[in-house]
Design a protein around this motif. Structure first.
Motif, mmCIF file in Angstrom:
data_model
loop_
_atom_site.group_PDB
_atom_site.id
_atom_site.type_symbol
_atom_site.label_atom_id
_atom_site.label_comp_id
_atom_site.label_asym_id
_atom_site.label_seq_id
_atom_site.Cartn_x
_atom_site.Cartn_y
_atom_site.Cartn_z
ATOM 1 N N TYR A 1 36.770 9.973 -10.336
ATOM 2 C CA TYR A 1 35.950 8.768 -10.189
ATOM 3 C C TYR A 1 35.586 8.180 -11.549
ATOM 4 N N ARG A 2 35.257 6.917 -11.525
ATOM 5 C CA ARG A 2 34.749 6.225 -12.705
ATOM 6 C C ARG A 2 33.441 5.555 -12.325
ATOM 7 N N ALA A 3 32.437 5.774 -13.143
ATOM 8 C CA ALA A 3 31.123 5.201 -12.847
ATOM 9 C C ALA A 3 31.187 3.678 -12.902
ATOM 10 N N LYS A 4 30.617 3.070 -11.904
ATOM 11 C CA LYS A 4 30.597 1.612 -11.825
ATOM 12 C C LYS A 4 29.400 1.076 -12.609
ATOM 13 N N LYS A 5 29.647 0.057 -13.418
ATOM 14 C CA LYS A 5 28.559 -0.550 -14.180
ATOM 15 C C LYS A 5 27.622 -1.283 -13.228
ATOM 16 N N LEU A 6 26.346 -0.941 -13.306
ATOM 17 C CA LEU A 6 25.375 -1.548 -12.404
ATOM 18 C C LEU A 6 25.086 -2.988 -12.817
ATOM 19 N N GLU A 7 25.165 -3.865 -11.854
ATOM 20 C CA GLU A 7 24.864 -5.265 -12.117
ATOM 21 C C GLU A 7 23.366 -5.502 -12.028
ATOM 22 N N GLY A 8 22.907 -6.479 -12.767
ATOM 23 C CA GLY A 8 21.490 -6.814 -12.729
ATOM 24 C C GLY A 8 21.100 -7.385 -11.375
ATOM 25 N N ILE A 9 19.954 -6.996 -10.885
ATOM 26 C CA ILE A 9 19.448 -7.484 -9.596
ATOM 27 C C ILE A 9 18.075 -8.117 -9.814
ATOM 28 N N LYS A 10 17.926 -9.296 -9.304
ATOM 29 C CA LYS A 10 16.648 -9.984 -9.398
ATOM 30 C C LYS A 10 16.079 -10.151 -7.997
ATOM 31 N N LEU A 11 14.855 -9.701 -7.815
ATOM 32 C CA LEU A 11 14.217 -9.791 -6.507
ATOM 33 C C LEU A 11 13.886 -11.242 -6.191
ATOM 34 N N PRO A 12 14.392 -11.788 -5.074
ATOM 35 C CA PRO A 12 14.103 -13.189 -4.740
ATOM 36 C C PRO A 12 12.660 -13.366 -4.276
ATOM 37 N N LYS A 13 12.179 -14.580 -4.381
ATOM 38 C CA LYS A 13 10.824 -14.874 -3.909
ATOM 39 C C LYS A 13 10.791 -14.828 -2.386
ATOM 40 N N ARG A 14 9.641 -14.442 -1.871
ATOM 41 C CA ARG A 14 9.470 -14.385 -0.422
ATOM 42 C C ARG A 14 9.391 -15.790 0.157
ATOM 43 N N GLN A 15 9.897 -15.935 1.369
ATOM 44 C CA GLN A 15 9.828 -17.224 2.059
ATOM 45 C C GLN A 15 8.373 -17.634 2.248
ATOM 46 N N ARG A 16 8.111 -18.925 2.131
ATOM 47 C CA ARG A 16 6.752 -19.426 2.385
ATOM 48 C C ARG A 16 6.413 -19.286 3.860
ATOM 49 N N GLU A 17 5.120 -19.198 4.116
ATOM 50 C CA GLU A 17 4.706 -19.015 5.517
ATOM 51 C C GLU A 17 4.948 -20.253 6.360
ATOM 52 N N GLU A 18 4.849 -21.423 5.788
ATOM 53 C CA GLU A 18 5.213 -22.675 6.466
ATOM 54 C C GLU A 18 4.635 -22.781 7.879
ATOM 55 N N GLY A 19 3.339 -22.545 7.982
ATOM 56 C CA GLY A 19 2.663 -22.704 9.272
ATOM 57 C C GLY A 19 2.664 -21.466 10.146
ATOM 58 N N TYR A 20 3.330 -20.382 9.702
ATOM 59 C CA TYR A 20 3.353 -19.161 10.512
ATOM 60 C C TYR A 20 1.965 -18.539 10.553
ATOM 61 N N VAL A 21 1.528 -18.143 11.774
ATOM 62 C CA VAL A 21 0.230 -17.494 11.962
ATOM 63 C C VAL A 21 0.482 -16.107 12.543
ATOM 64 N N ARG A 22 0.010 -15.084 11.838
ATOM 65 C CA ARG A 22 0.215 -13.710 12.293
ATOM 66 C C ARG A 22 -0.618 -13.451 13.547
ATOM 67 N N PRO A 23 -0.053 -12.816 14.588
ATOM 68 C CA PRO A 23 -0.836 -12.500 15.796
ATOM 69 C C PRO A 23 -1.996 -11.561 15.478
#
Length: 285
Positions: free
Chosen positions: A246-268
C-alpha cells in the motif's frame, strides 16, 4: 461429546517453555505501538478501497490462542464497508452437500475489500478431522484441493495471508480457567473447546499434517507465538502491513461548511417525544 472440566492444579500441567514466551510487552509500549499500527491499517484500507485490491487474511490456531482479539484490534478503526469479518457458523444440511469450499468462496472479497476469516476452510484439517466430523476420504480430498484452491486465489491477484497462532498448553489452560471464572466471557467457552483439551496431541498431529500439504510458496503459513497476547497482536498487525504494497494517500484539506439557516423552521416542543430514561443521573459522581 462429554463435558470436560479443567483442573486448576498447576502442578499437573507441563512446565512452561520460557523460550516460547518473552517477557510481556509493557502496556504503555503496547498501546503506543497499537495506535501507530492502527493508523497505518487505516491508510492501508484506504489504498485497498481506492486501488481495487482484494485482501484475504486467514486466522487459525488452537482455542483461546487470541485470534479473535487480534482481529478485533485490526478492524477496530477500519471502515466496515471495506473490511469485514467472516466467522461462519456450523454448515447447514444443504451446505454439507455442496463442494466444501463453496460457502467460503461466497465470502471472498470484491474489488476494494478486505476479508478476515476468524476460522476458515481449515476447519476440515483441524476440528473436523480430530473430532470425526468428516470422513478420512473427505480429509484427504481437502489436503489435495486446498493448495489448488489457494493458488487460484493468488493467481487471480488476491492478497492471501495465513496466520497460525501458537499457544502453549499451560497458557491455554490459564485462559480457559479465566473464562470459566468470568461470566462476561463464559460464552467463549464451548463444550467443544473443553473437549479439545483431551485431544491436544491429536490436534498437534493434524496441524503438522496440514502444514505439510498447505504451507505452499504461493500462500505460506506464518506462525505467531501467542502466549503474550500483546506481542502477538502487534507482531501480526506489523507483518500484515509489510505484506500489502500500500501507499499512504495524501489527506486533502477539509473545510466544515456552514449550517443551513433555519428559514422559519420551528422545533417541535420537547414534551411530544418519548426520551430514553436518564440512567446516568442515578449514578454517583
Amino acid at each position: 461429546m462429554p463435558n470436560q472440566k479443567l483442573k486448576a492444579d498447576p502442578a499437573k500441567r507441563p512446565r512452561h517453555d520460557e523460550s516460547r514466551s518473552p517477557h510481556r510487552l509493557p502496556r504503555k509500549v503496547y498501546e503506543a505501538e497499537l495506535l501507530r499500527l492502527q493508523e497505518e491499517l487505516v491508510k492501508m484500507a484506504e489504498w485497498v478501497r481506492d486501488s481495487g485490491a482484494r485482501v484475504v487474511a486467514v486466522f487459525e490456531g488452537r482455542d483461546a490462542a487470541g485470534k479473535g482479539g487480534t482481529i478485533k484490534r485490526i478492524t477496530e478503526h477500519l471502515n466496515p464497508r471495506v473490511a469485514r469479518i467472516a466467522a461462519l457458523p456450523t454448515p447447514t444440511e444443504r451446505q454439507k452437500t455442496q463442494w466444501y469450499f463453496q460457502r467460503y468462496a461466497k465470502q471472498l472479497p470484491a474489488a476494494g475489500e478486505i476479508v478476515l476469516f476468524d476460522r476458515s476452510w481449515y476447519n476440515r484439517a483441524g476440528i473436523e478431522k480430530v473430532l470425526g466430523f468428516c470422513t478420512p476420504e473427505q480429509h484427504r480430498l481437502f489436503l489435495r484441493q486446498c493448495p489448488i484452491f489457494e493458488r487460484l486465489l493468488v493467481e487471480d491477484a488476491i492478497h492471501l495471508l495465513k496466520y497460525w497462532f501458537s499457544v502453549s498448553d499451560e497458557e491455554q489452560a490459564r485462559r480457559f480457567e479465566a473464562r470459566i471464572e468470568d461470566p462476561m466471557r463464559r460464552w467463549k467457552l464451548s463444550p467443544t473447546d473443553l473437549y479439545s483439551r483431551t485431544r491436544w496431541v491429536d490436534y498437534s498431529r493434524a496441524k503438522d499434517e496440514m502444514f505439510v500439504y498447505t504451507d505452499i510458496a504461493e500462500a505460506p503459513w506464518f506462525v505467531g507465538e501467542a502466549d503474550d497476547k500483546r506481542r502477538a497482536r502487534i507482531n501480526c498487525m506489523a507483518h500484515l502491513l509489510s505484506r500489502i504494497p500500500y501507499r499512504a494517500k495524501k489527506l486533502e484539506g477539509i473545510k466544515l461548511p456552514k449550517r443551513q439557516r433555519e428559514e422559519g423552521y420551528v422545533r417541535p416542543p420537547p414534551d411530544i417525544y418519548t426520551y430514553v430514561p436518564d440512567h446516568a443521573a442515578t449514578l454517583g459522581t
